[in-house]
Design a protein around this motif. Structure first.
Motif, PDB file in Angstrom:
ATOM      1  N   ASP A  63       0.874  -1.192   0.429  1.00 32.19           N
ATOM      2  CA  ASP A  63      -0.085  -0.033   0.074  1.00 32.19           C
ATOM      3  C   ASP A  63       0.704   1.181  -0.295  1.00 32.19           C
ATOM      4  O   ASP A  63       0.150   2.146  -0.189  1.00 32.19           O
ATOM      5  CB  ASP A  63      -0.732  -0.021   0.851  1.00 32.19           C
ATOM      6  CG  ASP A  63      -2.057  -1.267   1.429  1.00 32.19           C
ATOM      7  OD1 ASP A  63      -2.296  -1.576  -0.039  1.00 32.19           O
ATOM      8  OD2 ASP A  63      -1.698  -1.538   2.652  1.00 32.19           O
ATOM      9  N   GLU A  64       1.801   1.246  -0.010  1.00 33.72           N
ATOM     10  CA  GLU A  64       2.844   2.023   0.060  1.00 33.72           C
ATOM     11  C   GLU A  64       3.244   3.214  -1.008  1.00 33.72           C
ATOM     12  O   GLU A  64       2.928   2.119  -2.361  1.00 33.72           O
ATOM     13  CB  GLU A  64       4.617   1.861   0.658  1.00 33.72           C
ATOM     14  CG  GLU A  64       4.891   3.469   0.631  1.00 33.72           C
ATOM     15  CD  GLU A  64       6.282   2.640   1.196  1.00 33.72           C
ATOM     16  OE1 GLU A  64       7.310   2.577   0.146  1.00 33.72           O
ATOM     17  OE2 GLU A  64       6.869   1.798   2.382  1.00 33.72           O
ATOM     18  N   LYS A  65       3.205   4.500  -1.017  1.00 39.58           N
ATOM     19  CA  LYS A  65       3.336   5.304  -2.559  1.00 39.58           C
ATOM     20  C   LYS A  65       4.302   5.014  -3.132  1.00 39.58           C
ATOM     21  O   LYS A  65       5.288   4.552  -2.558  1.00 39.58           O
ATOM     22  CB  LYS A  65       2.017   6.597  -2.411  1.00 39.58           C
ATOM     23  CG  LYS A  65       1.090   6.662  -1.263  1.00 39.58           C
ATOM     24  CD  LYS A  65       0.016   6.195  -2.060  1.00 39.58           C
ATOM     25  CE  LYS A  65      -1.682   6.125  -2.000  1.00 39.58           C
ATOM     26  NZ  LYS A  65      -1.103   5.819  -0.473  1.00 39.58           N
ATOM     27  N   ILE A  66       4.692   5.423  -4.725  1.00 40.71           N
ATOM     28  CA  ILE A  66       6.134   5.275  -4.965  1.00 40.71           C
ATOM     29  C   ILE A  66       6.228   6.437  -4.977  1.00 40.71           C
ATOM     30  O   ILE A  66       5.502   6.925  -5.859  1.00 40.71           O
ATOM     31  CB  ILE A  66       5.848   4.031  -5.898  1.00 40.71           C
ATOM     32  CG1 ILE A  66       5.572   4.477  -7.044  1.00 40.71           C
ATOM     33  CG2 ILE A  66       5.852   2.750  -5.570  1.00 40.71           C
ATOM     34  CD1 ILE A  66       5.646   3.355  -8.637  1.00 40.71           C
ATOM     35  N   THR A  67       7.325   6.905  -5.484  1.00 42.97           N
ATOM     36  CA  THR A  67       8.361   8.455  -5.881  1.00 42.97           C
ATOM     37  C   THR A  67       8.230   7.975  -7.520  1.00 42.97           C
ATOM     38  O   THR A  67       8.204   6.954  -7.749  1.00 42.97           O
ATOM     39  CB  THR A  67       9.035   8.303  -4.467  1.00 42.97           C
ATOM     40  OG1 THR A  67      10.451   7.866  -4.778  1.00 42.97           O
ATOM     41  CG2 THR A  67       9.220   8.362  -3.905  1.00 42.97           C
ATOM     42  N   ALA A  68       9.087   9.402  -7.983  1.00 45.39           N
ATOM     43  CA  ALA A  68       9.612   8.904  -9.786  1.00 45.39           C
ATOM     44  C   ALA A  68      10.197   8.378  -9.650  1.00 45.39           C
ATOM     45  O   ALA A  68      10.414   7.067  -9.999  1.00 45.39           O
ATOM     46  CB  ALA A  68       9.487  10.567 -10.140  1.00 45.39           C
ATOM     47  N   ALA A  69      11.377   8.353  -8.428  1.00 47.50           N
ATOM     48  CA  ALA A  69      12.634   7.646  -8.445  1.00 47.50           C
ATOM     49  C   ALA A  69      12.254   6.625  -8.132  1.00 47.50           C
ATOM     50  O   ALA A  69      13.127   5.346  -9.164  1.00 47.50           O
ATOM     51  CB  ALA A  69      13.235   8.192  -7.477  1.00 47.50           C
ATOM     52  N   GLN A  70      11.905   5.187  -8.212  1.00 49.97           N
ATOM     53  CA  GLN A  70      11.060   4.502  -7.241  1.00 49.97           C
ATOM     54  C   GLN A  70      11.069   3.457  -8.735  1.00 49.97           C
ATOM     55  O   GLN A  70      10.569   2.911  -8.998  1.00 49.97           O
ATOM     56  CB  GLN A  70      10.013   4.217  -5.795  1.00 49.97           C
ATOM     57  CG  GLN A  70      11.032   4.395  -5.037  1.00 49.97           C
ATOM     58  CD  GLN A  70       9.988   4.652  -3.595  1.00 49.97           C
ATOM     59  OE1 GLN A  70       9.180   5.229  -3.590  1.00 49.97           O
ATOM     60  NE2 GLN A  70      10.893   4.134  -2.335  1.00 49.97           N
TER      61      GLN A  70
END
Length: 220
Positions: A63-70
């Protein structure tokens, strides 16, 4: 910058690529936090293939949101993108392509690979900003279709109830993703394109994209 006009020795390429993550088929401990995940089997399959990794201690954090880098790193790893066919006069840095990047950050190498493989990433990309569903879908489709040398398809646009929320430049990618079965709308025929994408959602899309390429031969 036209990165393909730069030239670099093969020894520098070797130094750069030696640390890049490659799929590993070594035995792994299955993620333990997927009990409630509808994409559990797909995520575990990708884990066993070495395509994705957890956050720590056998946890995937679906459920964790991802960043652009991820998000960029997920795509780079999933499609084995690299610098193998690129040569430069000097070793590139992430800030050569992205003004807000940190050359010493964990994501620097993935951003360089993404840039030279011509992902449509803006120069002012914020690596630490959360990525929306439409942003991830657009980049995923661009790499999938290029990597698989997929043919153009004649689309009958799918009606998306929240189509007004889509960024115009991403509409084609999203329609193709729907047509190829990479993504699906919810029960209300909505995509929620501006919603931050989760690790679970991103992994499931990658699973479908890789499965599609496996079942569809590239053009010759």
């Amino acid at each position: 910058m036209n990165v393909r006009q730069n030239m670099m020795s093969l020894s520098i390429i070797a130094l750069l690529t030696v640390s890049f993550a490659q799929p590993s088929f070594a035995a792994t401990t299955p993620f333990t936090d997927l009990t409630q995940s509808g994409a559990k089997d797909k995520i575990l399959a990708l884990q066993q293939q070495g395509v994705i990794k957890g956050v720590d201690d056998g946890k995937f954090a679906p459920d964790e949101k991802i960043t652009a880098a991820q998000g960029v790193q997920l795509i780079v790893n999933a499609f084995d993108l690299s610098l193998a066919a690129i040569r430069f006069v000097k070793a590139p840095q992430a800030t050569d392509f992205f003004s807000k990047a940190d050359n010493d950050a964990w994501y620097a190498e993935s951003l360089i690979i993404a840039a030279v493989n011509e992902l449509e990433l803006p120069a002012d990309l914020d690596p630490n900003a959360e990525w929306t569903k439409e942003q991830f879908i657009h980049q995923l489709m661009r790499v999938m279709e290029t990597k698989g040398n997929l043919p153009m398809i004649k689309l009958v646009p799918v009606e998306i109830q929240d189509n007004h929320e889509l960024t115009v430049d991403y509409q084609g990618s999203i329609q193709r993703a729907l047509s190829r079965g990479i993504i699906h709308l919810d029960k209300e025929n909505k995509l929620h394109p501006q919603k931050a994408i989760t690790r679970e959602e991103a992994a499931e899309m990658i699973y479908h994209a890789l499965a599609y390429l496996k079942n569809h031969k590239p053009l010759t």
